[in-house]
Scaffold this active site. Structure first.
Site, short mmCIF file in Angstrom:
data_model
loop_
_atom_site.label_atom_id
_atom_site.label_comp_id
_atom_site.label_asym_id
_atom_site.label_seq_id
_atom_site.Cartn_x
_atom_site.Cartn_y
_atom_site.Cartn_z
N ASP A 38 35.80 44.55 38.10
CA ASP A 38 36.51 43.28 38.20
C ASP A 38 35.49 42.20 38.52
OD1 ASP A 38 36.10 43.13 41.05
OD2 ASP A 38 37.79 44.50 41.32
N LYS A 96 42.55 41.53 34.65
CA LYS A 96 41.61 40.90 35.55
C LYS A 96 41.20 39.55 34.98
CE LYS A 96 41.40 44.37 38.42
NZ LYS A 96 41.67 44.27 39.87
N ASP A 111 44.79 38.88 38.02
CA ASP A 111 44.13 39.26 39.28
C ASP A 111 42.70 38.73 39.29
OD1 ASP A 111 43.04 40.46 41.50
OD2 ASP A 111 43.47 42.52 40.87
N GLU A 131 47.05 37.13 41.43
CA GLU A 131 46.68 37.97 42.58
C GLU A 131 45.29 37.60 43.08
OE1 GLU A 131 47.40 42.06 41.71
OE2 GLU A 131 45.84 42.79 43.08
N GLU A 143 45.67 43.67 49.10
CA GLU A 143 44.83 44.87 49.07
C GLU A 143 43.61 44.71 49.98
OE1 GLU A 143 43.97 44.65 44.78
OE2 GLU A 143 41.85 44.72 45.28
N ASP A 150 48.66 47.87 51.23
CA ASP A 150 47.68 48.89 50.84
C ASP A 150 47.79 50.03 51.85
OD1 ASP A 150 44.81 49.15 49.22
OD2 ASP A 150 44.77 50.10 51.19
N HIS A 168 49.62 47.75 46.34
CA HIS A 168 48.36 47.93 45.62
C HIS A 168 48.12 49.42 45.42
CE1 HIS A 168 43.84 48.60 46.01
NE2 HIS A 168 43.99 48.03 44.84
N GLY A 209 45.71 52.43 42.62
CA GLY A 209 44.47 52.61 41.88
C GLY A 209 43.46 53.30 42.77
N GLU A 258 51.91 49.42 41.55
CA GLU A 258 50.79 49.42 40.60
C GLU A 258 50.52 50.85 40.13
OE1 GLU A 258 47.23 47.68 42.20
OE2 GLU A 258 46.40 47.34 40.20
#
Lengths: 417, 417
Positions: A13, A206, A234, A260, A287, A310, A337, A339, A368
């Site tokens: 990102d 992103k 994001d 985000e 997050e 998170d 959040h 991933g 997510e």
């Protein structure tokens, strides 16, 4: 553990790069039951959180589950307010993430000992016990124990009906796998098309590179998903406040549902200014929100339209309970959040608890979803048509397979030698 | 290094206990010149900041001072925004304190190479170079490079006159050595009496224990110092927002000049509410403010009447420059936090720079003074009649004597074996 994700551009990102890592905590009882917890980190950072877990471990080694469950806030504070470590925070960053890893392992252990998935343990817990698990210090100006109890009592009604909905339909989610900054446009287009075909109707990209690139990639995704599906953006904190407002004016043509992390994670007042400027686009963050005090202020300042809890950033399940209840008190939907390493596995339990016992609606709720590393977990997330299926095994779905632990331990695992 | 301070109750407050520690960084040039920097920590926490310094060290080892000085923000970001470590913050707690230790060592080295005390190096530095040393990311909504330059240009006029004042009179300070929570009342009384006799006219006590104890101890000190000397109070974050307001209503009879850290360090909005409620008593905070983004918001929200910069909490001198300039822009006086290990030695340079080049007045300015551990420094602070004397040796006064390093290294030093 470290997993070699960086080479593929996965997880890239505007501000973070590196191999996905996790500091993994395993608590074994004398009877051989094992609770697992972890905090997600990035590459070399993992050695520092490991050092922090070692500095906190004596607070849990040798304790009994019954004692901890009887005085949960005293236990939580022994970690989060350790008199020799609090100066390094307080309640933020490395030491708080280490606290979270340990606290999460305690909850996994407890849920396994009671033979329930964590969401079920929490959803069925008596109100007074849930309230006793929350440290209200520094948040009583936003949520009192009595207010929390009222919300949790109300959530008992029709709880079975809501569980039936989840058993039948699963929990709504969105995918972030289509639009990492490291992916070329044609990969973004083909991944978006594939995700849409699989049933996803909400996707996140992103942003935060050169704005013309962001515009071009947003156009690719919007072309593929049509006008009705949700597109989230994001920026991973890369913009200044006025820059965020200006860039979102350009990206508004692609009808983003939320922006985000438009600026620095600590900037409550900045998020509030951005939220006023970009409405009806929602500002989302969380997050990297350090603790419940930051979330409290984001809510008090009306800085967010979506709250992204998170599972591993803050001090584990106990602190997330406070955050979920504050969001309900202020009427802001939670979209956790996920991933990283195993965050999907954890937050599904928290989202389900929120729906069953606190928020009581699926309106505006999505978890997510990122399709990475699930193969290493003994109880991985399962999805169908863009929805999470309800977890059924006892625990917090945090256990990593022994073979994966051996393979990806850093630096001694075969994957790294 | 660890110093055995805990047994005496020195440094005890409402929330921190432990032996004062420091993560000490030494940078040596090929020519043998040595720059020293450190971050102050507490007991066992020091091992974690040491791990973080090791994870960051490769950004500075092998670099040339000329290259760093030519692109200071790029160097600073290589530490503060390391792509594998930023997830652990961002810019807060353990990793940011480690950044500060390294950055401080770089500035000590540079000042030694130029043969000047740090305050003089900074005060005489051209405006454009000072501005080039500041990372304005995430603060441009409060301070732009042009605004910073205007303040610094204005500070050039009459600079020599202000230096003459300091050479003659020293810099105002206050003492915290009289009222630690761990001290019994009679020790508080005798220390207060002694400090007053030595010339101190501003003293700080710890509060945040049982309120009746706080009231009793405040009465002891006010009795000793009379109505005109300043009495400051420090709650070390132990109160909730409404609790702080209620307790200060009781303590107001002792005419406190400020209440420091009345609630959680991250609670900008909470501090703002408290400031509105307790005025004209000032709210002071900063020793645990994680970074420039928190300070920015404290100023924007009018949450503080005194800004307490810290030399080791944030990312070193570069970030403190941003904080000093923001305080000037918002008209809030700076009274640096000191004590701990070597904080007095460092912040005197920052306070002097503020007065000479930025704030340009001594009105409302005081540096904290705590009489601990100065004997370990090669260039310790010197005070006379409650004022700091201007440091004259080249560098940032950060160098610890080799014998002290050997003695108090933990766990291998003779003091700990």
């Amino acid at each position: 553990m470290r997993f070699p994700t960086a080479a593929a551009g996965d997880g890239s990102d505007a501000i973070n790069r590196g191999d996905y890592s996790a500091t993994y905590v395993s608590l074994k009882t004398d009877e051989g039951v094992e609770g697992a917890g972890f905090t997600f980190t990035n590459g070399r950072g993992n050695e520092i959180t490991c050092a922090a877990v070692r500095a906190l471990a004596h607070h849990v080694v040798g304790r009994s589950m019954a004692d901890i469950a009887a005085e949960p806030v005293a236990f939580w504070r022994s970690l989060a307010a350790d008199a020799q470590l609090r100066w390094l925070g307080p309640e933020k960053g490395v030491i708080h993430m280490a606290t979270g890893a340990i606290v999460n392992a305690v909850w996994d252990l407890r849920a396994k000992l009671e033979g329930k998935p964590l969401w079920k343990l929490l959803a069925e817990m008596p109100t007074d016990e849930l309230v006793r698990n929350i440290d209200f210090r520094h948040i009583t100006d936003a949520l009192t124990p009595d207010e929390a109890a009222a919300i949790l009592d109300k959530g008992l009604s029709s709880l079975d009906d809501r569980r039936t909905v989840l058993e039948r339909e699963g929990f709504p989610s969105y995918t972030t796998s289509v639009g990492w900054l490291g992916y070329p446009d044609d990969k973004v287009r083909s991944l978006t098309r594939q995700a849409y075909a699989e049933g996803w109707r909400a996707m996140k990209m992103k942003v935060g590179g050169p704005i013309d690139d962001d515009v071009r990639r947003a156009r690719v995704i919007r072309e593929e998903i049509g006008p009705d599906a949700l597109l989230m953006m994001d920026a991973n904190q890369v913009w200044d406040v006025d820059e965020a407002i200006a860039n979102m004016a350009r990206l508004a043509e692609f009808d983003p549902y939320w922006i985000e992390e438009p600026t620095h994670a600590d900037d409550v007042l900045g998020h509030a200014r951005i939220q006023r400027a970009v409405a009806p686009i929602r500002v989302a963050t969380g997050e990297v929100a350090a603790n419940r005090v930051i979330f409290k202020q984001l809510l008090q300042a009306e800085a967010i339209g979506v709250m992204q809890i998170d599972a591993c950033r803050v001090g584990g399940v106990n602190e997330v309970l406070a955050e979920i209840l504050m969001a309900a008190r202020f009427g802001v939907p939670i979209c956790p959040h996920a991933g990283g390493v195993g965050l999907c596995e954890l937050v599904q339990h928290l989202a389900v608890f929120d729906y069953l016992r606190v928020g009581t609606t699926l309106s505006g709720r999505m978890v997510e979803y990122v399709d990475h590393l699930h193969e290493h977990f003994t109880d991985p997330v399962r999805t169908r048509g863009g929805r999470y299926l309800l977890p059924s095994e006892p625990g917090y779905s945090a256990t990593i397979k022994p073979a994966s632990i051996a393979e990806f331990s850093f630096p001694e695992g075969p994957a790294w030698r």
